[in-house]
Design an enzyme around this catalytic site. Sequence first.
Site, PDB file in Angstrom:
ATOM      1  N   HIS A  66       1.188  17.947   7.429  1.00 21.34           N
ATOM      2  CA  HIS A  66       0.814  18.078   6.012  1.00 21.34           C
ATOM      3  C   HIS A  66       0.942  19.514   5.505  1.00 21.34           C
ATOM      4  CE1 HIS A  66      -0.393  13.957   5.716  1.00 21.34           C
ATOM      5  NE2 HIS A  66      -1.305  14.081   6.656  1.00 21.34           N
ATOM      6  N   ASP A 105       3.689   8.902  11.578  1.00 17.49           N
ATOM      7  CA  ASP A 105       2.247   8.994  11.316  1.00 17.49           C
ATOM      8  C   ASP A 105       1.907   8.074  10.136  1.00 17.49           C
ATOM      9  OD1 ASP A 105      -0.119  11.284  11.829  1.00 17.49           O
ATOM     10  OD2 ASP A 105      -0.188  10.373   9.832  1.00 17.49           O
ATOM     11  N   HIS A 151       0.092   8.674   7.716  1.00 17.24           N
ATOM     12  CA  HIS A 151       0.066   9.431   6.460  1.00 17.24           C
ATOM     13  C   HIS A 151       1.464   9.961   6.144  1.00 17.24           C
ATOM     14  CE1 HIS A 151      -4.055   9.747   8.125  1.00 17.24           C
ATOM     15  NE2 HIS A 151      -4.415   9.578   6.856  1.00 17.24           N
ATOM     16  N   ASP A 187      -2.112   7.439  14.114  1.00 20.72           N
ATOM     17  CA  ASP A 187      -3.166   6.850  13.302  1.00 20.72           C
ATOM     18  C   ASP A 187      -2.709   5.560  12.631  1.00 20.72           C
ATOM     19  OD1 ASP A 187      -1.421   8.337  11.813  1.00 20.72           O
ATOM     20  OD2 ASP A 187      -2.925   9.707  11.001  1.00 20.72           O
TER      21      ASP A 187
HETATM   22 ZN   LIG Z   1      -2.017  10.997   9.884  1.00 20.06          ZN
END
Ligand SMILES: [Zn+2]
Lengths: 447, 581
Positions: free
Chosen positions: A115, A155, A157, A244
């Site tokens: 991120h 991931d 996200h 995740d």
């Molecule tokens: Zn993540």
Amino acid sequence: MDTERCTIPQLGLVFFPAFDWAISPDHPEREERLLYTRDQLVEEGLLDLPGVMEFRPKVATENDLKRTHICIPSIPAVLTKAHLIAAGGCITAAKAVMEQKVKKAFALLRPPGHHAMRLVHGARGFCTINNEAILIEYIRKHYGSHLKIAVVDTDAHHADGSQDIFYNDPGVLHISLHQDGRTLYPGTGNLDELGGPGAYGLTLNIPLPPGSGDRELLFVTKNLVLPVLEEFQPDLVINGAGQDNHYSDPLTHMQVTAQGYAELNKLLQPDLVVLEGGYAIEGALPYVNVAIILALLGMDYSRVLEPDGQRDLVPPPPGALELVKKEVAYLRGVWAKRREIDLDKIFGTAPYYRRERRIYYDTDDILEHQVDQIKRCNKCSGYRVIYSRAQKRVAREISVAVVHLPWHVCADCRAEAESAYERLHPDGGLDRVYLQDVEKEVFLEKQ
Amino acid sequence: MRYIIGIDVGGTNTNACLLVIDQGGQGHVLKMAKAPTRHEDLFTSTRQALAEISDEISSADCRDLEIHLSTTLITNAIVEGKGDPVATIITTGPGLAPEAMGFAFPVSLVGGVIDHRGRETAPLVMDEVRSALKAAVDQGARAVAVVGKFSPRNPGHELAIEDLIQQEFPGLYPPTLGHRLSGRLNFPRRVNTCYLNAKVARLQREFIDRIRDTLLWELAALSARTGQEAQKTRLRVFLLKADGGTIEMEKAVNRPVETILSGPAASVMGALALTEPSESCVVVLDIGGTTTDIAVLVGGKPLAEKDGAVVGGFKTLVPAFFSRSIGLGGDSTVSYQEGRIKIGPTRAGTAAALGGDALTPTDAIVLTEQGSFGDYQRALTVLENFSRNTGGSPRELAEEIHQAFCEQAVAAINGIFADLNSCPVYTVSEVLVPRGLKPEKIIGLGGPAAFYIPRIAHLLGVPYEVLPYYEGANAVGAAASRPTAAITLRADTALGKVTIPELDQVTDLARPALFDRRKAEQLALESARGYAEKIGAYYPEAQFEVDEEEVFNMVRGFYTVGKLFTMKAQVKPDVIKVVPK
Ligand SMILES: [Zn+2]
Ligand SMILES: [Zn+2]
């Protein structure tokens, strides 16, 4: 002593669990996160397998960081030693592969990075600096700036940080498979985010409906990722292996299993795997990581099953696969026509493509406002000027400008960029002005 | 008076040393002895070496006599594949398939799963255990190894299988259980360790019986000579282990695998006993007839193998000093390849100068030293013959051999340090501490040490020390060793349990929330002491310490639900300082 090897080992492992580092004591990104994974790896004896070689992480240097990031106001102000070791560990893994000490490498470390964007005002999504991006720039600096690199981020996200860094970079293909941004942080990663004018079609986002599992993930892998990679012919494939998306993860709503993750890696055969998120630290990470390692070794992973008997695994919602199929079809269309598309229709006819964004740093609670100007150039991907204002709660707003010269910048853009840096003065509202010239490895700053 | 006899049965020679311990606890060497090792009959060489030094024991005041024995018996048995057929019963759970673990022996997988926190996630399938044992017995197995994945975190399944064996298979030897041999994680290594242990247990038993007879015979002979009754002397026999500690012989019956690789350990203990501790990074070189063993001391302490000893290709969890053996010694082959002299790696045999017929580095030493030992003329002849291929005079050839010998030693040392410096570490502080280990001093022992150590040290550019009694300093090391023992404590306050696998202990915490680091340390130290007493490793001056410690907060859903403590507590490794005359 193993000094005389006839074949190079299949897998290098850089394991850095940062057992003495946490964002805060009860944060998901805490000391304990890789403890059970360590126990499982050690108990399985994976480090003793003949195909595995363990490496000690190096510490990333200032230039390793500056090739990728502008840390505002300074490097020590935004990050810790643990970040430098995690980034350094990724470089160690990359070096081991590039120098053919091993065939593939897995950087199993924390804190994560995907991120973190080019400009770093603080931490967002538990990330401060972008481990993958730092290793990619290290590779291009040390092993050839023409190397083509593909990142497949799985991931849960959206890998918005990596996307930001490589958005206009024709040398990097960035594919992110993530839970639909309308239902999860950071909210971005839509089908229509396809790259800047200098690298259109080289950013691909596949938002997966919440509840998607192995079937959806593997469908995208087989029907989009692999064909696109086949055509792009990267010199290096990196899997940003966030875990995740596991069915037991407390922060997301995906239904991927250890077996699914292993199969993904078996299909993808990445050169490098970098751990990103993953917060089911007891029920998922130990098994997913063992499964990935076995898949990378080409070994049997069929016995790596979650011990809960997948009690909490929920079948994907009806229509999930159909939706994913449509997305894949759309993106394959974009990919096929990416060179014929009239960029002026997308980016306009002005000499600079300008975009404005608000970026939220959830971890550090910072709000950033960014204006990004990319020079439209037909000789290179175009130099950029980024204006950024950021404020942490009640703290004073900080305002900076960054002049970025990309790899293979053309002479015209270089001249224009250098004079832009000259012209920009740290007054009239600007606290600092930066120059980031990756090719010449010149990083300037004035305040 | 207290006497200790140290015996090191090496590949070429068996060395023995008689120490007397003074009131201050320091050792003094009374006598050294040497006999050629007879591999077909270790007892004869042992007895021969023993007979030579026992004369020196003034039995009038010999109250305590300890014999510390370092033998190659178990190491050789493992390398040669000797021992009993073993039934190896394992439980696994999720992870690597047993076929992929690369076991060099058959294993029987039975149902039952323990997870990383020691929770049973699938019960043991007793019927599978029974049929696996029946099948193994039918195929002739008498020895049994029982190992569960994560058994140090919960030994329940292993203990249940032991019960079943005692009740239903009384004809089998007592099984070797994984959690009793090591509290460390690494399932494949634990399986290897238990398999080897079970396999050689009978050999060890027989060896110990014979040694006891031999020693009683020697002691009787000693008494007869002096008219002293043997009973007045308390005799205790210890075996040396790979970690430089000793284990009382009768207790070693259950843990034979720990006595592997005691030879390299004896050299390191010799260096520790005979030198002042140094802060610098020291390389210990034991130059023998066939091999040179290389170990490293940092801050006065020997480096240990990260996971455990490797023997005969088996990776084990046996605690061991870090030591590497290279095929380079006084009796090594000398060959001429591509214009260069190469020493080893195989043994040529006895040096020409000492009555053999092959050219060895020893012959080169005899020539250079001008016959201070050995037959100068025979050395000259064998060098002359060889120099017809290489050109140059025999004297020049001897120098080339020395140079090659030292260069190979230095290359091995440099290779070892390169490996050591790339060792992975897991916390921020460990990565940041510069670990640029480099050799700063050499300590040498072994027959050719006096000649080669100064030259190797010169080539490496570091100071050196050749140990007193260097030819048999490993026997001094064996004599100067003291017992070692360690336990692993694992406390999981969320589950409310404390496990100490070495003691078969799983207990419920009465008040888990109040169990803290101090209590954990206290319990670990008490348990280490109890364990040392149980396995015969306790001695009055023994100190106990917590050697490794990990403490983690367990957070679930933004709440701290407990703490995890993992500690290793041990008898602090010690050595008797030996004052040279
Ligand atoms: Zn993540
Ligand atoms: Zn340009």
